[in-house]
Design an enzyme around this catalytic site. Sequence first.
Site, PDB file in Angstrom:
ATOM      1  N   SER A 107      18.668  14.800 -42.700  1.00  0.00           N
ATOM      2  CA  SER A 107      20.106  14.660 -42.438  1.00  0.00           C
ATOM      3  C   SER A 107      20.739  13.565 -43.286  1.00  0.00           C
ATOM      4  O   SER A 107      20.765  13.653 -44.503  1.00  0.00           O
ATOM      5  CB  SER A 107      20.314  14.416 -40.936  1.00  0.00           C
ATOM      6  N   ASP A 246      27.460  15.072 -44.887  1.00  0.00           N
ATOM      7  CA  ASP A 246      26.211  14.326 -44.978  1.00  0.00           C
ATOM      8  C   ASP A 246      25.205  15.168 -45.754  1.00  0.00           C
ATOM      9  O   ASP A 246      25.523  16.256 -46.237  1.00  0.00           O
ATOM     10  CB  ASP A 246      25.696  13.949 -43.585  1.00  0.00           C
ATOM     11  N   ASP A 248      22.708  17.097 -45.160  1.00  0.00           N
ATOM     12  CA  ASP A 248      22.359  18.485 -44.827  1.00  0.00           C
ATOM     13  C   ASP A 248      23.566  19.297 -44.381  1.00  0.00           C
ATOM     14  O   ASP A 248      23.420  20.458 -43.998  1.00  0.00           O
ATOM     15  CB  ASP A 248      21.253  18.534 -43.773  1.00  0.00           C
ATOM     16  N   ASP A 250      25.752  19.229 -41.823  1.00  0.00           N
ATOM     17  CA  ASP A 250      26.187  19.546 -40.462  1.00  0.00           C
ATOM     18  C   ASP A 250      27.213  18.555 -39.929  1.00  0.00           C
ATOM     19  O   ASP A 250      27.743  18.735 -38.834  1.00  0.00           O
ATOM     20  CB  ASP A 250      24.994  19.670 -39.502  1.00  0.00           C
TER      21      ASP A 250
END
Length: 458
Positions: A107, A246, A248, A250
């Site tokens: 993440s 960010d 990734d 999400d």
Amino acid sequence: MVTPHSTPRKYFGTDGIRGKVGNSYINPEFVLKLGWAVGKVLGHNNGGKVLIGKDTRISGYMLESALEAGLSAAGINIHLLGPMPTPAIAYLTRTFRAQAGIVISASHNLYSDNGIKFFSMQGTKIPTAVEQAIEAQLAEPMITVDSEKLGKAIRVNDAAGRYIEFCKSTFPTGLSLSGLKIVLDCAQGATYHVAPHVFRELGAKVVCIFTHPDGLNINAECGSTHPEALQKKVLEESADLGIAFDGDGDRVLMVDGQGQIVDGDELLFVMAKDCQQREQLQGGVVGTVMSNLGFEHAMRGLSIQFERSSVGDRHVMEKLKQLGWQLGGEASGHIINLGLTTTGDGIVSAIQVLRVMCEQKQSLRELTSSMEKYPQVLINVAVSQAVVLAENALLQATIQKIEKKLGTSGRVLLRASGTEPVVRVMVEGENSDQVQMYAQELAALVEKQNQHLGGETK
């Protein structure tokens, strides 16, 4: 207020399995067996299909290969998606009718960390019971299926295109972003080859920053955790707004035309108010214990029900399902709209805010102006061992004293992090100097109690 710290499973944390690359879990040997265990638990009689996607960090190559081998050994066919946002993998898992989707990502962390998280065939995070079953399987000896039953691997070449079309489908066909100039910060992460296409194809003039990942620069002084460069670029370009994802994809934060950050609470406010006006708000809105008090008051002012969950999108989702609601999220920019998606999706969330801007012909600043955020101070106190917050009489007495002084116009929150050896101290209220003073007082007390118990702050 002290939030309880849930007992972690042996391997799984608050969002899959995560850690430093090369540690006890994020290494080829463990991940190989993890892939096998997942295949045994989720496969259908030594068969089935699992999707694997990843963000742009360099260790993704190594972990992808290990997972692929483990799944194949369990007789599972693998579809390799390559670098893709986490919500894209959730979406594609559903559309491919796969048994599971696996995301290799840490993440918003730096490249030196990585992790493995899982989606069910419905595109939601796998339940705790399935995580426990996988952990139990990891304790069993690894036995490879017969050669004729080994899983095969194929690469899905049109994964990005499929997801781009899905994102665009959440924006009305009669609207266009024509006339808007947008700066995109893709955090050198998984949205780098997707987000620019989405917003350009919807009609916006797009300026991109941090879209050249090299495996080592993901989240490095960029993205939603470091929006300073985006703020500067929005002003330099005289853009209408900026959007930061960010690593990734999400989470999302935005920057208005004046260079001011618009966080997840404010974005959620815009969406909730719009859903209410269109009579499409199912129930109320879920925030977390970290959601700003000003957001809660804004919801009450609109006669929208508001509930708080523990920190983490998993807990937001659980609360939404429990209440039968659709909209929730975190100040960090993790926003869930179950009317559109099954998980937090930074690109889709940004599109919904842009839709409201276009339909109401208002700027981002105008849309958020009626929500007044309270000053909030968050201090992370590093601890070398667990400080049992709820059982510490001195801490409890100090919290009660501060809460009494703040009254209904402030909040105090202490919680142990589920992913780091820190205690998070948060105080908010109407007076910023007072809030800062109380936060520092509590942080110093936590540090002192840690030392008293024999630990040393780091």
